[in-house]
Design a protein around this motif. Structure first.
Motif, PDB file in Angstrom:
ATOM      1  N   PRO A 258       6.386  14.066  -1.870  1.00 40.28           N
ATOM      2  CA  PRO A 258       5.602  12.856  -2.108  1.00 40.28           C
ATOM      3  C   PRO A 258       4.274  13.189  -2.773  1.00 40.28           C
ATOM      4  CG  PRO A 258       6.475  12.876   0.123  1.00 40.28           C
ATOM      5  CD  PRO A 258       6.719  14.251  -0.457  1.00 40.28           C
ATOM      6  N   ALA A 259       3.847  12.314  -3.659  1.00 42.30           N
ATOM      7  CA  ALA A 259       2.570  12.532  -4.344  1.00 42.30           C
ATOM      8  C   ALA A 259       1.426  12.496  -3.337  1.00 42.30           C
ATOM      9  CB  ALA A 259       2.362  11.468  -5.406  1.00 42.30           C
ATOM     10  N   ASP A 260       0.396  13.321  -3.592  1.00 47.45           N
ATOM     11  CA  ASP A 260      -0.751  13.339  -2.694  1.00 47.45           C
ATOM     12  C   ASP A 260      -1.560  12.043  -2.795  1.00 47.45           C
ATOM     13  OD1 ASP A 260      -1.338  16.855  -3.302  1.00 47.45           O
ATOM     14  OD2 ASP A 260      -0.103  15.852  -1.804  1.00 47.45           O
ATOM     15  N   ASP A 261      -1.565  11.426  -3.977  1.00 46.62           N
ATOM     16  CA  ASP A 261      -2.345  10.230  -4.220  1.00 46.62           C
ATOM     17  C   ASP A 261      -1.566   9.005  -3.750  1.00 46.62           C
ATOM     18  OD1 ASP A 261      -3.838   8.123  -5.124  1.00 46.62           O
ATOM     19  OD2 ASP A 261      -4.061   8.879  -7.163  1.00 46.62           O
ATOM     20  N   ARG A 262      -1.928   8.504  -2.563  1.00 43.46           N
ATOM     21  CA  ARG A 262      -1.184   7.379  -2.007  1.00 43.46           C
ATOM     22  C   ARG A 262      -1.338   6.118  -2.862  1.00 43.46           C
ATOM     23  NH1 ARG A 262       1.390   7.616   2.369  1.00 43.46           N
ATOM     24  NH2 ARG A 262       0.262   9.495   2.958  1.00 43.46           N
ATOM     25  N   GLN A 263      -2.498   5.946  -3.490  1.00 41.74           N
ATOM     26  CA  GLN A 263      -2.680   4.785  -4.347  1.00 41.74           C
ATOM     27  C   GLN A 263      -1.720   4.832  -5.537  1.00 41.74           C
ATOM     28  OE1 GLN A 263      -4.292   2.029  -3.762  1.00 41.74           O
ATOM     29  NE2 GLN A 263      -3.516   1.218  -5.702  1.00 41.74           N
ATOM     30  N   ARG A 264      -1.500   6.034  -6.071  1.00 37.82           N
ATOM     31  CA  ARG A 264      -0.552   6.174  -7.177  1.00 37.82           C
ATOM     32  C   ARG A 264       0.854   5.849  -6.707  1.00 37.82           C
ATOM     33  NH1 ARG A 264       1.185   5.009 -11.821  1.00 37.82           N
ATOM     34  NH2 ARG A 264       2.431   6.590 -12.890  1.00 37.82           N
ATOM     35  N   GLN A 265       1.195   6.243  -5.493  1.00 39.16           N
ATOM     36  CA  GLN A 265       2.505   5.894  -4.939  1.00 39.16           C
ATOM     37  C   GLN A 265       2.658   4.375  -4.859  1.00 39.16           C
ATOM     38  OE1 GLN A 265       2.039   8.485  -1.349  1.00 39.16           O
ATOM     39  NE2 GLN A 265       4.177   8.955  -1.741  1.00 39.16           N
ATOM     40  N   ARG A 266       1.592   3.713  -4.386  1.00 37.95           N
ATOM     41  CA  ARG A 266       1.630   2.254  -4.291  1.00 37.95           C
ATOM     42  C   ARG A 266       1.880   1.626  -5.665  1.00 37.95           C
ATOM     43  NH1 ARG A 266      -3.099   2.884  -0.592  1.00 37.95           N
ATOM     44  NH2 ARG A 266      -2.469   2.203   1.496  1.00 37.95           N
ATOM     45  N   GLU A 267       1.181   2.143  -6.662  1.00 36.47           N
ATOM     46  CA  GLU A 267       1.304   1.582  -8.007  1.00 36.47           C
ATOM     47  C   GLU A 267       2.737   1.724  -8.536  1.00 36.47           C
ATOM     48  OE1 GLU A 267      -1.615   3.728 -10.163  1.00 36.47           O
ATOM     49  OE2 GLU A 267      -3.329   2.636  -9.295  1.00 36.47           O
ATOM     50  N   VAL A 268       3.368   2.859  -8.249  1.00 37.28           N
ATOM     51  CA  VAL A 268       4.736   3.081  -8.711  1.00 37.28           C
ATOM     52  C   VAL A 268       5.699   2.123  -8.008  1.00 37.28           C
ATOM     53  CG1 VAL A 268       6.650   4.734  -8.759  1.00 37.28           C
ATOM     54  CG2 VAL A 268       4.336   5.471  -9.364  1.00 37.28           C
ATOM     55  N   VAL A 269       5.546   1.983  -6.694  1.00 36.76           N
ATOM     56  CA  VAL A 269       6.420   1.078  -5.947  1.00 36.76           C
ATOM     57  C   VAL A 269       6.180  -0.375  -6.381  1.00 36.76           C
ATOM     58  CG1 VAL A 269       6.980   0.179  -3.652  1.00 36.76           C
ATOM     59  CG2 VAL A 269       6.646   2.631  -3.983  1.00 36.76           C
ATOM     60  N   ASP A 270       4.919  -0.744  -6.598  1.00 40.39           N
ATOM     61  CA  ASP A 270       4.612  -2.100  -7.070  1.00 40.39           C
ATOM     62  C   ASP A 270       5.232  -2.354  -8.436  1.00 40.39           C
ATOM     63  OD1 ASP A 270       3.210  -2.779  -4.807  1.00 40.39           O
ATOM     64  OD2 ASP A 270       1.222  -2.375  -5.664  1.00 40.39           O
ATOM     65  N   ALA A 271       5.187  -1.359  -9.330  1.00 42.17           N
ATOM     66  CA  ALA A 271       5.779  -1.509 -10.658  1.00 42.17           C
ATOM     67  C   ALA A 271       7.296  -1.673 -10.550  1.00 42.17           C
ATOM     68  CB  ALA A 271       5.428  -0.301 -11.526  1.00 42.17           C
ATOM     69  N   PHE A 272       7.899  -0.936  -9.615  1.00 42.40           N
ATOM     70  CA  PHE A 272       9.344  -1.064  -9.382  1.00 42.40           C
ATOM     71  C   PHE A 272       9.683  -2.473  -8.902  1.00 42.40           C
ATOM     72  CE2 PHE A 272      12.881  -0.842  -6.327  1.00 42.40           C
ATOM     73  CZ  PHE A 272      13.888  -0.330  -7.135  1.00 42.40           C
ATOM     74  N   LEU A 273       8.871  -2.991  -7.958  1.00 39.95           N
ATOM     75  CA  LEU A 273       9.103  -4.343  -7.446  1.00 39.95           C
ATOM     76  C   LEU A 273       8.937  -5.387  -8.545  1.00 39.95           C
ATOM     77  CD1 LEU A 273       7.327  -4.237  -3.955  1.00 39.95           C
ATOM     78  CD2 LEU A 273       9.750  -4.665  -4.385  1.00 39.95           C
ATOM     79  N   ALA A 274       7.873  -5.264  -9.342  1.00 43.23           N
ATOM     80  CA  ALA A 274       7.610  -6.233 -10.401  1.00 43.23           C
ATOM     81  C   ALA A 274       8.733  -6.244 -11.431  1.00 43.23           C
ATOM     82  CB  ALA A 274       6.275  -5.931 -11.066  1.00 43.23           C
ATOM     83  N   ALA A 275       9.196  -5.058 -11.819  1.00 44.42           N
ATOM     84  CA  ALA A 275      10.271  -4.975 -12.795  1.00 44.42           C
ATOM     85  C   ALA A 275      11.581  -5.511 -12.223  1.00 44.42           C
ATOM     86  CB  ALA A 275      10.437  -3.525 -13.256  1.00 44.42           C
ATOM     87  N   SER A 276      11.815  -5.274 -10.926  1.00 43.17           N
ATOM     88  CA  SER A 276      13.027  -5.795 -10.283  1.00 43.17           C
ATOM     89  C   SER A 276      13.008  -7.312 -10.255  1.00 43.17           C
ATOM     90  CB  SER A 276      13.140  -5.238  -8.857  1.00 43.17           C
ATOM     91  OG  SER A 276      13.256  -3.835  -8.854  1.00 43.17           O
ATOM     92  N   ARG A 277      11.849  -7.896  -9.901  1.00 42.52           N
ATOM     93  CA  ARG A 277      11.754  -9.355  -9.806  1.00 42.52           C
ATOM     94  C   ARG A 277      11.961 -10.033 -11.148  1.00 42.52           C
ATOM     95  NH1 ARG A 277       6.505  -8.346  -6.367  1.00 42.52           N
ATOM     96  NH2 ARG A 277       7.325  -8.350  -4.239  1.00 42.52           N
ATOM     97  N   SER A 278      11.447  -9.428 -12.208  1.00 46.18           N
ATOM     98  CA  SER A 278      11.528 -10.042 -13.530  1.00 46.18           C
ATOM     99  C   SER A 278      12.788  -9.633 -14.297  1.00 46.18           C
ATOM    100  CB  SER A 278      10.296  -9.669 -14.361  1.00 46.18           C
ATOM    101  OG  SER A 278      10.242  -8.260 -14.574  1.00 46.18           O
ATOM    102  N   GLY A 279      13.562  -8.729 -13.720  1.00 53.71           N
ATOM    103  CA  GLY A 279      14.755  -8.261 -14.411  1.00 53.71           C
ATOM    104  C   GLY A 279      14.439  -7.392 -15.609  1.00 53.71           C
ATOM    105  N   ASP A 280      13.284  -6.722 -15.580  1.00 50.60           N
ATOM    106  CA  ASP A 280      12.818  -5.898 -16.692  1.00 50.60           C
ATOM    107  C   ASP A 280      13.499  -4.527 -16.635  1.00 50.60           C
ATOM    108  OD1 ASP A 280      11.495  -4.445 -18.610  1.00 50.60           O
ATOM    109  OD2 ASP A 280       9.491  -4.732 -17.775  1.00 50.60           O
TER     110      ASP A 280
END
Length: 298
Positions: A170-192
């Motif tokens: 796991p990445a040491d930067d937890r905020q970066r982890q959040r950003e990656v998971v948020d991007a995954f969620l956003a792309a999933s919701r929009s079908g991107d």
């Protein structure tokens, strides 16, 4: 510990408890087993003359190590299910960007990918690697736990390190982890589809435990295609902390939890997803406001 009364000894032990649980968890891969090992250490401490213990933290770590090595050797003789199947070990908490997660949850967070690899190590290898590489215990002390020389303990840790090398961490930067998971969620919701490919490692692996059994999807294209289907459902997926790291909890329209996803992020991309949608297994997962059977007080 000179002049140690029962209350003072109990207080001193409690100050060591979470660290000892963290040590045992990394060796055993189970929070419940780790807590049992620490509780056994407390029972053994009560049978000792505490005034003759010069270094309580070191004594307790040694005792917990010996308890864990015995348990690991017993598992080798009588194999249990793999860590991936012990889904009741999922601990889900709310992810507040402003507040750090509970220290106990962070202490037990190792990364599911690493725990799976640790399960492949021999008992002595695992103990030497965990105690030295994760908790900086000297090889002299590790050798005493294993009844081997310091050089032998060093060789065990080195051999384990080679096996573990390359495991997604796991990445040491937890905020970066959040950003990656948020991007995954956003792309999933929009079908991107392209957006999903940008946050998924090309060799990402997604294991889904359903009521009919485990389904494994491998590769960014296959995982992205499946995640894109989420845009067509009436489900609500939200980021949460799963074992102390950013993951996802999926709710139905009426608020029921219908899925939990543990994400391993490394190098700015999701490299592994372990999720459960089976209602029976979900009932064993510890969720906010509900204590699951995977943890207990003692």
């Amino acid at each position: 510990m000179t002049g140690t009364g029962p209350e003072t000894l109990a207080a001193a032990f409690e100050r060591q408890r979470e660290r000892l649980v963290a040590v045992a968890y990394r060796m055993l891969g189970s929070r419940a087993d780790a807590e049992d090992a620490v509780q056994e250490a407390w029972l053994r401490l009560n049978r000792q003359d505490a005034d003759r213990i010069d270094n309580l933290a070191g004594w307790l770590t040694t005792v917990v190590g010996r308890i864990c090595i015995d348990l690991l050797r017993a598992r080798t003789a009588h194999p249990e299910v793999s860590y991936e199947q012990r889904l009741s070990e999922f601990v889900v908490t709310e992810d507040d960007d402003e507040q750090p997660p509970d220290e106990a949850v962070l202490a037990e967070s190792v990364g599911l990918a690493l725990l799976v690899v640790l399960d492949t190590l021999g008992p002595a290898e695992r103990l030497a690697f965990v105690l030295h590489d994760m908790f900086a215990m000297p090889f002299d002390d590790i050798g005493r736990i294993l009844d081997r020389s310091a050089d032998a303990a060093k060789m065990l840790a080195s051999r384990a390190r080679r096996k573990v090398q390359g495991t997604p961490r796991p990445a040491d930067d937890r905020q970066r982890q959040r950003e990656v998971v948020d991007a995954f969620l956003a792309a999933s919701r929009s079908g991107d589809f392209e957006g999903l490919l940008r946050v998924l490692d090309p060799d990402v692996r997604w294991t889904v435990h359903t009521a009919r059994g485990a389904v494994v999807r491998h590769g960014a294209v296959e995982v992205a295609e499946r995640a894109r289907l989420g845009a067509t459902t009436a489900l609500d997926a939200r980021r949460a902390l799963v074992n102390g790291e950013p993951g996802i909890v999926v709710h139905s329209r009426d608020g029921r939890v219908v899925g939990v996803m543990a994400c391993t992020v490394a190098g700015g991309r999701i490299v592994e997803i372990l999720s459960v949608s089976d209602p029976v297994q979900l009932a064993a997962v510890e969720l906010p406001g509900r204590r699951g059977p995977g943890r207990h007080d003692g």
